[in-house]
Design a protein around this motif. Sequence first.
Motif, short mmCIF file in Angstrom:
data_model
loop_
_atom_site.label_atom_id
_atom_site.label_comp_id
_atom_site.label_asym_id
_atom_site.label_seq_id
_atom_site.Cartn_x
_atom_site.Cartn_y
_atom_site.Cartn_z
N ARG A 1 0.89 -1.31 0.09
CA ARG A 1 -0.03 -0.07 0.00
C ARG A 1 0.94 1.18 0.07
O ARG A 1 1.96 1.30 0.65
N ARG B 1 -10.09 5.49 -9.23
CA ARG B 1 -10.79 4.33 -9.39
C ARG B 1 -10.37 3.14 -8.98
O ARG B 1 -11.24 1.95 -8.87
N ARG B 2 -9.06 3.12 -8.24
CA ARG B 2 -8.71 1.89 -7.48
C ARG B 2 -8.85 1.99 -6.09
O ARG B 2 -8.52 1.01 -5.22
N LEU B 3 -9.79 3.17 -5.72
CA LEU B 3 -10.19 3.39 -4.25
C LEU B 3 -11.63 2.64 -4.17
O LEU B 3 -12.36 2.40 -5.18
N SER B 4 -12.01 2.05 -3.03
CA SER B 4 -13.39 1.73 -2.63
C SER B 4 -14.22 2.83 -3.08
O SER B 4 -14.00 4.12 -3.16
N ARG B 5 -15.45 2.52 -3.23
CA ARG B 5 -16.47 3.66 -3.74
C ARG B 5 -16.53 4.57 -2.66
O ARG B 5 -16.56 5.82 -2.86
N LEU B 6 -16.59 4.11 -1.28
CA LEU B 6 -16.81 5.05 -0.25
C LEU B 6 -15.58 6.04 -0.06
O LEU B 6 -15.64 7.34 0.05
N ARG B 7 -14.37 5.38 -0.19
CA ARG B 7 -12.97 6.03 -0.22
C ARG B 7 -12.84 7.27 -1.26
O ARG B 7 -12.27 8.21 -1.10
N ARG B 8 -13.31 6.81 -2.53
CA ARG B 8 -13.53 7.55 -3.77
C ARG B 8 -14.42 8.71 -3.41
O ARG B 8 -13.91 10.07 -3.74
#
Length: 165
Positions: free
Chosen positions: A85, A144-151
């Motif tokens: 990460r 776009r590599r993040l979860s929807r919530l984090r994005r």
Amino acid sequence: MTILPIVKYPDPRLNQIAETVTVFDAGLRKLTNDLLETMRAAPGIGITAPHVGILQRVVVLELPGMASRVYVNPRILSASNETMRHEEGSVSMPGVVDEVERSAKVTIAYQDLDGHEQTEEAEGLLAICHQHEIDQLDGIFWIRRLSRLRRERLIKRYEKLQRQR
């Protein structure tokens, strides 16, 4: 060298696939020099031609302790199953970062400024940067590599920053 205007999120060009470079000439060398100058001014450690609205497969990297490098038509040949990460951001979305998980090691193929095929093995930050910038060339903006919530949270932070400027 010229500092070029950087395309800012959510410009749709950031989601377009860049075209393969077929002409290796003085124009390509000028573009890479301009990209380097633009990246340094941003500031950043990596930039692609699409970041300045030019849909060509060109990447410039300059990591701490490393001379600047140019990669034309880069592609990932292999990626390790081992991941890491790392905090990522973009010159096209300044002021916000988030952790992204990517392969810890990659092997890439690319062409140099003379059009000669090269390969490179990379690990750590360099491997992360290759994956991040090749994603951009493929029209995959890093969030776009993040979860929807984090994005969604990151976009809200970015929009708030833009309103404050």
